[in-house]
Design a protein around this motif. Structure first.
Motif, PDB file in Angstrom:
ATOM      1  N   ILE A 175       5.041  11.704 -14.169  1.00 24.31           N
ATOM      2  CA  ILE A 175       5.397  11.456 -15.565  1.00 24.31           C
ATOM      3  C   ILE A 175       4.938  10.049 -15.924  1.00 24.31           C
ATOM      4  O   ILE A 175       5.326   9.075 -15.277  1.00 24.31           O
ATOM      5  N   THR A 176       4.104   9.950 -16.944  1.00 19.61           N
ATOM      6  CA  THR A 176       3.703   8.653 -17.477  1.00 19.61           C
ATOM      7  C   THR A 176       4.423   8.459 -18.803  1.00 19.61           C
ATOM      8  O   THR A 176       4.278   9.267 -19.723  1.00 19.61           O
ATOM      9  N   ARG A 177       5.207   7.402 -18.869  1.00 15.88           N
ATOM     10  CA  ARG A 177       6.033   7.137 -20.050  1.00 15.88           C
ATOM     11  C   ARG A 177       5.442   5.962 -20.815  1.00 15.88           C
ATOM     12  O   ARG A 177       5.369   4.844 -20.312  1.00 15.88           O
ATOM     13  N   LEU A 178       5.007   6.229 -22.049  1.00 11.45           N
ATOM     14  CA  LEU A 178       4.477   5.202 -22.948  1.00 11.45           C
ATOM     15  C   LEU A 178       5.554   4.917 -23.985  1.00 11.45           C
ATOM     16  O   LEU A 178       5.944   5.809 -24.745  1.00 11.45           O
ATOM     17  N   ALA A 179       6.033   3.687 -24.030  1.00  9.79           N
ATOM     18  CA  ALA A 179       7.176   3.376 -24.888  1.00  9.79           C
ATOM     19  C   ALA A 179       6.872   2.206 -25.813  1.00  9.79           C
ATOM     20  O   ALA A 179       6.156   1.259 -25.454  1.00  9.79           O
ATOM     21  N   ARG A 180       7.437   2.290 -27.008  1.00  8.39           N
ATOM     22  CA  ARG A 180       7.343   1.211 -27.989  1.00  8.39           C
ATOM     23  C   ARG A 180       8.734   0.917 -28.512  1.00  8.39           C
ATOM     24  O   ARG A 180       9.497   1.831 -28.852  1.00  8.39           O
ATOM     25  N   GLN A 181       9.089  -0.370 -28.554  1.00 11.52           N
ATOM     26  CA  GLN A 181      10.376  -0.782 -29.090  1.00 11.52           C
ATOM     27  C   GLN A 181      10.178  -1.499 -30.418  1.00 11.52           C
ATOM     28  O   GLN A 181       9.257  -2.303 -30.565  1.00 11.52           O
ATOM     29  N   ALA A 182      11.045  -1.186 -31.366  1.00  9.26           N
ATOM     30  CA  ALA A 182      11.045  -1.864 -32.662  1.00  9.26           C
ATOM     31  C   ALA A 182      12.476  -2.288 -32.975  1.00  9.26           C
ATOM     32  O   ALA A 182      13.426  -1.579 -32.654  1.00  9.26           O
ATOM     33  N   ILE A 183      12.609  -3.443 -33.597  1.00  6.60           N
ATOM     34  CA  ILE A 183      13.927  -4.020 -33.855  1.00  6.60           C
ATOM     35  C   ILE A 183      14.229  -4.026 -35.340  1.00  6.60           C
ATOM     36  O   ILE A 183      13.392  -4.402 -36.157  1.00  6.60           O
ATOM     37  N   ASN A 184      15.450  -3.602 -35.680  1.00  9.69           N
ATOM     38  CA  ASN A 184      15.978  -3.809 -37.021  1.00  9.69           C
ATOM     39  C   ASN A 184      17.115  -4.814 -36.889  1.00  9.69           C
ATOM     40  O   ASN A 184      18.250  -4.434 -36.596  1.00  9.69           O
TER      41      ASN A 184
END
Length: 251
Positions: A161-170
């Motif tokens: 499993i290759t997990r590509l993640a992006r985090q964004a902040i409010n």
């Protein structure tokens, strides 16, 4: 908002890279009498409940993911039942010796629903019962923030499993949005793709303690992990809180 509608067997692989199941099981077992009734709110694929059921506890799990509940039921296990239900709307006439919510489930809940969920937990306790909560607090998010991450998780059967993640902040809502793409290569070479996202509320210790008191719960212990290690002074890492109904004695 959260979306965890991908096959439960992949979640099991990823979970194994993050968690110490033996320590969690020992910890949770210590707060319920032998053969006691246990509820896991946000049970995922039932990993903890299968272990607790094998130790003789009578277990019920609830989770919002239909795919995870499907996997949990198929995985079997002694003394375990499951319902497909969100923690915010879960109701039952049953009562429990232990009600717990771990692996940051508390952070996934809409902030406006936290008070209701904790009051529900209080109402589900048998006399002398315990609530166990694990949540990520402010420094977890501050220090762990990475706008983009790539991680690999390998299953024993050759699954990658290759997990590509992006985090964004409010920052105005104190909310972390996590958007993930899971690329899964099976042992026979087949490849599949899943789109996953979840929001996490940035909670603080004082905020959760106040909510617990308002729900009629009294904190009896706080730990920095499931080996019952002390809460570190620097405030990093998860916080594990054990509570019981106000006005009741506890061991």
């Amino acid at each position: 908002m959260t979306s965890f509608e991908f096959p439960g067997e992949y979640y099991e692989i990823m979970r194994g890279d993050f968690r110490d199941l033996a320590a969690e099981t020992d910890f949770l077992s210590s707060f319920a009498s032998a053969g006691g009734r246990v509820l896991d709110l946000g049970c995922g694929t039932g990993t903890n409940l299968r272990e607790l059921g094998a130790r003789g506890f009578s277990c019920l799990g609830a989770d919002q993911s239909a795919r995870f509940i499907e996997y949990a039921r198929g995985a079997g296990g002694r003394n375990v039942e499951y319902v497909h239900e969100r923690a915010e709307t879960f109701t039952t006439d049953d009562r429990f010796d232990l009600v717990y919510s771990i692996f940051m489930t508390l952070n996934y809940l809409p902030r406006a629903e936290l008070r209701t969920v904790l009051r529900t937990m209080r109402g589900l306790l048998r006399p002398g019962g315990h609530v166990v909560l694990e949540f990520g607090h402010l420094l977890n998010f501050v220090e762990g923030f990475q706008q983009h991450t790539v991680a690999h998780h390998r299953g024993g059967d050759g699954v990658l499993i290759t997990r590509l993640a992006r985090q964004a902040i409010n920052p105005h809502a104190a909310n972390w949005r996590n958007e993930e793409t899971l690329l899964v290569r099976e042992s026979d070479g087949r490849v599949s793709l899943y789109d996953n996202f979840f929001d996490q509320a940035v909670l603080t210790g004082p905020e959760v303690r106040e909510l617990l008191a308002d729900a009629g719960l009294r904190i009896i212990a706080e730990y920095g992990g499931f080996r019952k290690e002390p809460v570190p002074f620097h405030g990093r890492g998860p916080l594990v809180i054990v509570a019981t109904a106000q006005g009741e004695d506890s061991e």
